[in-house]
Motif scaffolding. Structure first.
Motif, PDB file in Angstrom:
ATOM      1  N   GLN A 191       0.839  -1.194   0.000  1.00 20.55           N
ATOM      2  CA  GLN A 191       0.000   0.000   0.000  1.00 20.55           C
ATOM      3  C   GLN A 191       0.878   1.250   0.000  1.00 20.55           C
ATOM      4  O   GLN A 191       1.853   1.327   0.735  1.00 20.55           O
ATOM      5  CB  GLN A 191      -0.886  -0.024   1.238  1.00 20.55           C
ATOM      6  CG  GLN A 191      -1.912   1.066   1.278  1.00 20.55           C
ATOM      7  CD  GLN A 191      -2.809   0.943   2.485  1.00 20.55           C
ATOM      8  OE1 GLN A 191      -2.342   0.674   3.583  1.00 20.55           O
ATOM      9  NE2 GLN A 191      -4.094   1.133   2.281  1.00 20.55           N
ATOM     10  N   HIS A 192       0.508   2.221  -0.821  1.00 19.21           N
ATOM     11  CA  HIS A 192       1.275   3.469  -0.939  1.00 19.21           C
ATOM     12  C   HIS A 192       0.652   4.552  -0.078  1.00 19.21           C
ATOM     13  O   HIS A 192      -0.547   4.785  -0.142  1.00 19.21           O
ATOM     14  CB  HIS A 192       1.307   3.945  -2.393  1.00 19.21           C
ATOM     15  CG  HIS A 192       2.125   3.076  -3.280  1.00 19.21           C
ATOM     16  ND1 HIS A 192       3.255   3.531  -3.912  1.00 19.21           N
ATOM     17  CD2 HIS A 192       1.996   1.779  -3.627  1.00 19.21           C
ATOM     18  CE1 HIS A 192       3.782   2.541  -4.618  1.00 19.21           C
ATOM     19  NE2 HIS A 192       3.029   1.478  -4.455  1.00 19.21           N
ATOM     20  N   TRP A 193       1.503   5.214   0.708  1.00 17.11           N
ATOM     21  CA  TRP A 193       1.089   6.368   1.504  1.00 17.11           C
ATOM     22  C   TRP A 193       1.888   7.558   0.992  1.00 17.11           C
ATOM     23  O   TRP A 193       3.096   7.458   0.790  1.00 17.11           O
ATOM     24  CB  TRP A 193       1.378   6.168   2.983  1.00 17.11           C
ATOM     25  CG  TRP A 193       0.779   4.935   3.574  1.00 17.11           C
ATOM     26  CD1 TRP A 193      -0.204   4.131   3.046  1.00 17.11           C
ATOM     27  CD2 TRP A 193       1.136   4.336   4.817  1.00 17.11           C
ATOM     28  NE1 TRP A 193      -0.470   3.086   3.896  1.00 17.11           N
ATOM     29  CE2 TRP A 193       0.336   3.180   4.989  1.00 17.11           C
ATOM     30  CE3 TRP A 193       2.061   4.657   5.815  1.00 17.11           C
ATOM     31  CZ2 TRP A 193       0.416   2.368   6.108  1.00 17.11           C
ATOM     32  CZ3 TRP A 193       2.142   3.843   6.922  1.00 17.11           C
ATOM     33  CH2 TRP A 193       1.329   2.719   7.075  1.00 17.11           C
ATOM     34  N   VAL A 194       1.238   8.690   0.813  1.00 20.78           N
ATOM     35  CA  VAL A 194       1.903   9.871   0.264  1.00 20.78           C
ATOM     36  C   VAL A 194       1.798  11.031   1.237  1.00 20.78           C
ATOM     37  O   VAL A 194       0.734  11.285   1.801  1.00 20.78           O
ATOM     38  CB  VAL A 194       1.284  10.275  -1.088  1.00 20.78           C
ATOM     39  CG1 VAL A 194       1.892  11.569  -1.605  1.00 20.78           C
ATOM     40  CG2 VAL A 194       1.460   9.168  -2.108  1.00 20.78           C
ATOM     41  N   ARG A 195       2.909  11.725   1.409  1.00 21.86           N
ATOM     42  CA  ARG A 195       2.967  12.952   2.188  1.00 21.86           C
ATOM     43  C   ARG A 195       3.740  13.956   1.320  1.00 21.86           C
ATOM     44  O   ARG A 195       4.742  13.598   0.698  1.00 21.86           O
ATOM     45  CB  ARG A 195       3.740  12.760   3.507  1.00 21.86           C
ATOM     46  CG  ARG A 195       2.985  11.970   4.585  1.00 21.86           C
ATOM     47  CD  ARG A 195       2.970  10.476   4.321  1.00 21.86           C
ATOM     48  NE  ARG A 195       2.566   9.683   5.465  1.00 21.86           N
ATOM     49  CZ  ARG A 195       1.341   9.243   5.686  1.00 21.86           C
ATOM     50  NH1 ARG A 195       0.364   9.542   4.882  1.00 21.86           N
ATOM     51  NH2 ARG A 195       1.079   8.505   6.746  1.00 21.86           N
ATOM     52  N   ALA A 196       3.299  15.198   1.276  1.00 19.41           N
ATOM     53  CA  ALA A 196       3.979  16.194   0.448  1.00 19.41           C
ATOM     54  C   ALA A 196       3.809  17.580   1.050  1.00 19.41           C
ATOM     55  O   ALA A 196       2.849  17.831   1.788  1.00 19.41           O
ATOM     56  CB  ALA A 196       3.408  16.177  -0.969  1.00 19.41           C
ATOM     57  N   ILE A 197       4.760  18.450   0.729  1.00 19.44           N
ATOM     58  CA  ILE A 197       4.698  19.829   1.215  1.00 19.44           C
ATOM     59  C   ILE A 197       5.400  20.739   0.214  1.00 19.44           C
ATOM     60  O   ILE A 197       6.397  20.347  -0.391  1.00 19.44           O
ATOM     61  CB  ILE A 197       5.321  19.943   2.627  1.00 19.44           C
ATOM     62  CG1 ILE A 197       4.929  21.251   3.296  1.00 19.44           C
ATOM     63  CG2 ILE A 197       6.832  19.747   2.584  1.00 19.44           C
ATOM     64  CD1 ILE A 197       5.173  21.250   4.801  1.00 19.44           C
ATOM     65  N   ASP A 198       4.830  21.925   0.015  1.00 17.37           N
ATOM     66  CA  ASP A 198       5.454  22.919  -0.857  1.00 17.37           C
ATOM     67  C   ASP A 198       6.443  23.741  -0.034  1.00 17.37           C
ATOM     68  O   ASP A 198       6.187  24.049   1.132  1.00 17.37           O
ATOM     69  CB  ASP A 198       4.399  23.827  -1.481  1.00 17.37           C
ATOM     70  CG  ASP A 198       3.541  23.081  -2.493  1.00 17.37           C
ATOM     71  OD1 ASP A 198       4.009  22.081  -3.060  1.00 17.37           O
ATOM     72  OD2 ASP A 198       2.388  23.502  -2.716  1.00 17.37           O
ATOM     73  N   VAL A 199       7.559  24.089  -0.658  1.00 17.59           N
ATOM     74  CA  VAL A 199       8.648  24.754   0.055  1.00 17.59           C
ATOM     75  C   VAL A 199       9.128  25.964  -0.749  1.00 17.59           C
ATOM     76  O   VAL A 199       9.333  25.864  -1.958  1.00 17.59           O
ATOM     77  CB  VAL A 199       9.823  23.773   0.299  1.00 17.59           C
ATOM     78  CG1 VAL A 199      10.952  24.444   1.052  1.00 17.59           C
ATOM     79  CG2 VAL A 199       9.336  22.530   1.040  1.00 17.59           C
ATOM     80  N   GLU A 200       9.322  27.082  -0.062  1.00 22.34           N
ATOM     81  CA  GLU A 200       9.817  28.322  -0.679  1.00 22.34           C
ATOM     82  C   GLU A 200      11.347  28.288  -0.694  1.00 22.34           C
ATOM     83  O   GLU A 200      12.000  29.089  -0.025  1.00 22.34           O
ATOM     84  CB  GLU A 200       9.320  29.532   0.113  1.00 22.34           C
ATOM     85  CG  GLU A 200       7.826  29.656   0.189  1.00 22.34           C
ATOM     86  CD  GLU A 200       7.245  30.471  -0.940  1.00 22.34           C
ATOM     87  OE1 GLU A 200       8.003  31.247  -1.563  1.00 22.34           O
ATOM     88  OE2 GLU A 200       6.055  30.325  -1.204  1.00 22.34           O
ATOM     89  N   ALA A 201      11.887  27.322  -1.416  1.00 24.70           N
ATOM     90  CA  ALA A 201      13.338  27.181  -1.559  1.00 24.70           C
ATOM     91  C   ALA A 201      13.602  26.503  -2.895  1.00 24.70           C
ATOM     92  O   ALA A 201      12.710  25.858  -3.457  1.00 24.70           O
ATOM     93  CB  ALA A 201      13.918  26.340  -0.415  1.00 24.70           C
ATOM     94  N   THR A 202      14.812  26.636  -3.379  1.00 25.54           N
ATOM     95  CA  THR A 202      15.164  25.977  -4.640  1.00 25.54           C
ATOM     96  C   THR A 202      15.165  24.463  -4.434  1.00 25.54           C
ATOM     97  O   THR A 202      15.384  23.982  -3.309  1.00 25.54           O
ATOM     98  CB  THR A 202      16.561  26.409  -5.120  1.00 25.54           C
ATOM     99  OG1 THR A 202      17.529  25.948  -4.165  1.00 25.54           O
ATOM    100  CG2 THR A 202      16.640  27.910  -5.314  1.00 25.54           C
ATOM    101  N   PRO A 203      14.949  23.703  -5.501  1.00 24.00           N
ATOM    102  CA  PRO A 203      15.024  22.246  -5.370  1.00 24.00           C
ATOM    103  C   PRO A 203      16.375  21.783  -4.827  1.00 24.00           C
ATOM    104  O   PRO A 203      16.440  20.871  -4.007  1.00 24.00           O
ATOM    105  CB  PRO A 203      14.799  21.754  -6.801  1.00 24.00           C
ATOM    106  CG  PRO A 203      13.991  22.834  -7.442  1.00 24.00           C
ATOM    107  CD  PRO A 203      14.504  24.114  -6.832  1.00 24.00           C
TER     108      PRO A 203
END
Length: 187
Positions: free
Chosen positions: A38-50
């Motif tokens: 089973q796949h669980w996903v967590r993500a967040i947007d960040v104000e920084a360069t990759p």
């Protein structure tokens, strides 16, 4: 090892966490997994360069950047970037209980749970960290694959683990975001 992507993941807690409901969420990833599940996903947007964000992802080799009193024996995760950790290689240890199984420099790192006590407690987990460029900013996407074992006790264990992981991973992502953004301000 096989390649896997998430198929029909329910976009709700505890399987999914993405705090910015106003924008498009993470897209499916392709990566090596130790065993399907089973796949669980967590993500967040960040104000920084990759590049700046991925440098902080590599610091997971040093510490978990979560609730240190639980998963770092009370020691505070380092708050300054160690440039010697940025070059990740297959076989490197991550958070003491994982081993790097694949890396795309500057973009992604896939880790698997080490054999022994961690695997007996949590299963043969695979965790994929990927930094996605978003027009000068970035998004950190973490996808975990948890083996599915039959039986009501295993299902309950996986459900409890999903909630526990959501709390820990949410804290980890927010910490990495905070550190990457504060480092970007200093540049």
């Amino acid at each position: 090892m096989t390649t896997s992507s998430r198929d029909s993941l329910p976009r709700r807690a505890p399987w999914w966490w993405y705090p910015d409901a106003s924008s498009e969420g993470p897209t499916p990833r392709e990566f090596e997994v130790v065993s399907p599940g089973q796949h669980w996903v967590r993500a967040i947007d960040v104000e920084a360069t990759p590049e700046g964000l991925f440098a902080w992802v590599t610091q997971l080799r040093r510490a978990p950047y979560s609730y240190d009193w639980i998963d770092n024996f009370g020691r505070r995760s380092p708050q300054s970037l160690d440039r010697s950790m940025v070059n990740v290689s297959v076989g490197d240890s991550v958070m003491t209980i994982f081993t790097v199984i694949a890396v795309e420099p500057g973009t992604s790192m896939t880790v698997k749970m080490k054999a022994g006590r961690p695997t007996s407690l949590f299963g043969s987990l695979t965790v994929h960290y990927e930094v996605e460029a978003r027009g000068g900013k970035s998004r950190l996407i973490v996808e975990m694959v948890v083996p599915q074992s039959p039986g009501p006790l295993k299902t309950m264990r996986r459900y409890v683990l999903a909630w526990g992981d959501l709390l820990m991973m949410r804290k980890q992502l927010k910490e990495l975001k905070r550190l990457a953004e504060s480092t970007a301000l200093l540049s």
